[in-house]
Design an enzyme around this catalytic site. Structure first.
Site, PDB file in Angstrom:
ATOM      1  N   LYS A  52     -43.183 -48.786  27.695  1.00 60.74           N
ATOM      2  CA  LYS A  52     -42.452 -48.551  28.946  1.00 60.74           C
ATOM      3  C   LYS A  52     -42.276 -47.045  29.175  1.00 60.74           C
ATOM      4  O   LYS A  52     -42.478 -46.552  30.285  1.00 60.74           O
ATOM      5  CB  LYS A  52     -41.082 -49.256  28.899  1.00 60.74           C
ATOM      6  CG  LYS A  52     -41.211 -50.769  29.073  1.00 60.74           C
ATOM      7  CD  LYS A  52     -39.956 -51.521  28.709  1.00 60.74           C
ATOM      8  CE  LYS A  52     -40.231 -53.028  28.716  1.00 60.74           C
ATOM      9  NZ  LYS A  52     -39.149 -53.830  28.135  1.00 60.74           N
ATOM     10  N   GLN A  96     -33.203 -53.061  25.685  1.00 63.93           N
ATOM     11  CA  GLN A  96     -34.208 -53.981  25.126  1.00 63.93           C
ATOM     12  C   GLN A  96     -33.514 -55.105  24.352  1.00 63.93           C
ATOM     13  O   GLN A  96     -32.718 -54.858  23.456  1.00 63.93           O
ATOM     14  CB  GLN A  96     -35.161 -53.197  24.206  1.00 63.93           C
ATOM     15  CG  GLN A  96     -36.333 -53.996  23.694  1.00 63.93           C
ATOM     16  CD  GLN A  96     -37.298 -54.428  24.792  1.00 63.93           C
ATOM     17  OE1 GLN A  96     -37.624 -53.676  25.691  1.00 63.93           O
ATOM     18  NE2 GLN A  96     -37.729 -55.681  24.737  1.00 63.93           N
ATOM     19  N   ASP A 119     -33.570 -54.436  35.206  1.00 62.13           N
ATOM     20  CA  ASP A 119     -34.030 -55.732  34.682  1.00 62.13           C
ATOM     21  C   ASP A 119     -33.570 -56.881  35.582  1.00 62.13           C
ATOM     22  O   ASP A 119     -34.076 -57.989  35.480  1.00 62.13           O
ATOM     23  CB  ASP A 119     -33.436 -55.957  33.273  1.00 62.13           C
ATOM     24  CG  ASP A 119     -34.479 -55.768  32.185  1.00 62.13           C
ATOM     25  OD1 ASP A 119     -35.688 -55.876  32.500  1.00 62.13           O
ATOM     26  OD2 ASP A 119     -34.090 -55.521  31.027  1.00 62.13           O
TER      27      ASP A 119
END
Ligand code: NDP
Length: 278
Positions: A52, A96, A119
């Site tokens: 990422k 994460q 997200d």
């Protein structure tokens, strides 16, 4: 049968984002910034986060990699989230998952400023998705809709069956399909007559987490089959769909790897740019 090429579509999105980022910088001097937060040393999570950050830099974003030791306390992590919320250079925050067991993930997700929740997992954004006015929607489900649109697959009026009801894939993709006027059925482990239900799908989304779970007997002739699954079988990436047999019956199908997977990261970058532009 048409093979849906997620690698190609995601590369096009990344190129477009690169141009848009350049333009944003030229016009406003602003540079999108994404902070990734990794707690502990899970090797798979470390690879995802590195990837990422790499793509962020390729597109021209600033990336802030925050890698913390496994023993980080919940309080310390909440303090970091607050700092990132306050930092004007950070437009997107990605924590994460999974987090170590001593940390309550729900508490952490709630602490993220919803405007920086790239997200799309914060309850505010989940609620907005459900009432149909979300700016930041979860990356994998949104990537699926982008793929359907790219290949000109009609959603409105179609019967879409979603296999799986998780908060990160099944439920949000069902909501997005509903917003686009599909008739949506959601299946899960307690669904009876599964084969009969999936056999009606004009669009079938498999997000079960079981290798080769969807067989050709479960698929309608000519259906669009989207395989979200990422399973490791003997070290090889395997989807939730038995590609070998289902591809002979499907009208459109995504491969694993190279289907939905690359879309997730492209949509994360898209969300970061969106979060910067508001
Ligand atoms: P979860 O394990 O959270 O959810 C799986 C869902 O499948 C559950 O709703 C479960 O039902 C249902 N299910 C399990 N067994 C059956 C069965 N026998 N019949 C019917 N339904 C069943 O998984 P996720 O949604 O997080 O992920 C699904 C897959 O997608 C995984 O392989 C994951 O690795 C992959 N993934 C891929 C991404 C990508 O970028 N391509 C991103 C995210 C996930 P119940 O609720 O009743 O338990």
């Amino acid at each position: 049968m048409v093979l849906i090429d997620g690698k190609k579509v995601s590369a096009e999105i990344r190129n477009r984002l690169m141009r848009e980022t350049e333009e944003l910088k030229r016009k406003t001097g602003r540079v999108p910034g994404l902070a990734t937060v990794l707690v502990g040393d899970d090797p798979a999570s470390a690879v995802y986060v590195r990837n990422k950050n790499k793509i962020c830099q390729e597109i021209g974003f600033q990336s802030f990699g925050k890698n913390l030791p496994a023993e980080t306390s919940e309080k310390e992590l909440l303090e970091l989230i607050n700092e990132l919320n306050e930092n004007d250079e950070v437009n997107g925050i990605l924590v994460q998952l999974p987090l170590p067991e001593h940390i309550d993930s729900e508490k952490i997700l709630l602490a993220i400023d919803p405007k920086k929740d790239v997200d799309g997992f914060h309850p505010i954004n989940v609620g907005k998705l459900s009432i149909g006015n979300a700016l930041l929607t979860p990356c994998t489900p949104t990537g699926i809709i982008v793929l359907l649109d790219y290949y000109g697959i009609e959603i409105s009026g179609k019967h879409a069956v979603v296999l799986g009801r998780s908060n990160i894939v099944g439920k949000p993709v069902a909501n997005l399909l509903l917003q686009r006027h599909a008739t949506v059925t959601i299946c899960h482990s307690k669904t009876t007559n599964l084969e009969q239900v999936t056999g009606q799908a004009e669009i079938l989304i498999a997000a079960v987490g079981r290798p080769n779970f969807v067989t050709s007997a479960m698929v309608k002739q000519g259906a669009t089959v989207i395989d979200v699954g990422i399973n490791r079988v003997d070290g090889k990436l395997t989807g939730d769909v038995d590609f070998e047999s289902v591809s002979k019956k499907a009208g459109f199908i995504t491969p694993v790897p190279g289907g939905v997977g690359p879309m997730t990261i492209a949509l994360l970058m898209e969300n970061t740019l969106k979060a910067t532009s508001v």
